[in-house]
Scaffold this active site. Structure first.
Site: not given
Length: 320
Positions: A274, A46, A119-120, A302
């Site tokens: 990505d 996120g 990711s985050w 990603h």
């Protein structure tokens, strides 16, 4: 207990609950797998994606691991939702999330654990490890980011050179003020605008998110978030964190502190395609991190199925 494609069955949590933090949030946690297994933490992406239906559990052997998942403050089953309590947004920071993780670790009686994220979630994993290295036995990350200024500028400004039509629409919908970055304009509107302005900004943001992942070989056309409320939660938290460089400015930036993690073994997994977060980020981390191993997945962007399989393999490797 491997099943198809080297993954594991998605078992249901055997326990769940909430912890109250000093800022008045109720942070949701759930545990699955073996109650006596090796503790391992999953940190979702996120910011604002939440744990979702639980597919993250497929990366972890339920016979070996005691898996802990957390809905980060402001999203998922944690309350209040950011869109219902915008006045709490200033307290929603990386330091705040790290403090929440520590509350849950203490609540569950865990001394040390493997930390994993995507990711985050990889940024938050790294920030947590830097804050509490004594609590981390190993790190496994996918779609690796550090949410530094250069990464944010790439995904919100420079990448417009690849998608000029979509970026022009993003910039136009930002209604940015003179001298204001696009990301700052979206963060401002989503935090302080009218309900109609916030919904419009979230829709424009979702369109951009759906665009910059479109070169991923596994891309499926369509909106990133079909649920309007989730779209608003995601856009509000993403722009809040990105506009503030993940609340890790200057010397606190992760890439400036990698040497502090030198003793912690890590596996970094990243897709060559990505475009949202180019391979340069995990490459720079790996070059400064002697105990790390970098795996570049040539056919993915990603995240993706092979990246998930490699994460599962790396996590199981720590069980030995």
């Amino acid at each position: 207990m491997r099943y198809r494609a080297g993954m594991f069955p998605v078992v249901e949590p055997y326990a769940h609950g909430w912890v109250e933090n000093p800022d008045g949030d109720s942070i949701y946690w759930e545990t699955s797998g073996n109650p006596d297994g090796i503790p391992v933490l999953w940190l979702h992406g996120g910011p604002g994606s939440g744990l979702g239906p639980g597919n993250y559990r497929k990366r972890y052997d339920p016979e070996r691991f005691r898996l802990v998942g957390i809905d980060q403050r402001g999203c998922g089953r944690s309350t209040p939702s950011v869109v219902d309590a915008l006045d709490r947004l200033p307290a929603n920071t990386t330091d705040g999330l790290i403090a929440d993780i520590e509350l849950i670790r203490a609540e569950l009686g865990i001394d040390r654990w493997i930390v994993t994220g995507g990711s985050w979630g990889s940024t938050l994993s790294l920030a947590y490890a830097l804050a509490h290295p004594e609590r981390v036995t190993g790190i496994v990350l996918g779609a690796v980011t550090t949410t530094g200024r250069a990464e944010v500028d790439w995904i919100t400004e420079t990448m417009g050179r690849i998608f000029p039509e979509a970026w022009e629409a993003l910039e136009r919908s930002s209604h940015r003020r003179p001298g204001e970055r696009v990301i700052e304009a979206y963060a401002r509107v989503l935090a302080t605008g009218t309900r109609e302005e916030r919904i419009a900004a979230a829709d424009a943001w979702d369109a951009w998110e759906s665009t910059h992942v479109s070169l991923d070989p596994n891309f499926v056309p369509g909106p990133m978030h079909t649920d309007p409320t989730q779209r608003l939660v995601f856009a509000t938290l993403v722009t809040h964190y990105w506009a503030n460089d993940a609340f890790l400015p200057g010397e606190r930036a992760i890439l400036n502190r990698v040497d502090e993690l030198a003793h912690i073994p890590a596996v970094l997994i990243h897709g060559r395609h990505d475009v949202s977060g180019p391979v340069i980020t995990p490459w720079l981390l790996h070059k400064q991190w002697p105990a790390s191993r970098l795996i570049v997945v040539e056919g993915e962007g990603h995240g993706g199925p092979q990246s998930s399989e490699l994460m599962a393999e790396a996590i199981s490797g720590f069980a030995h």
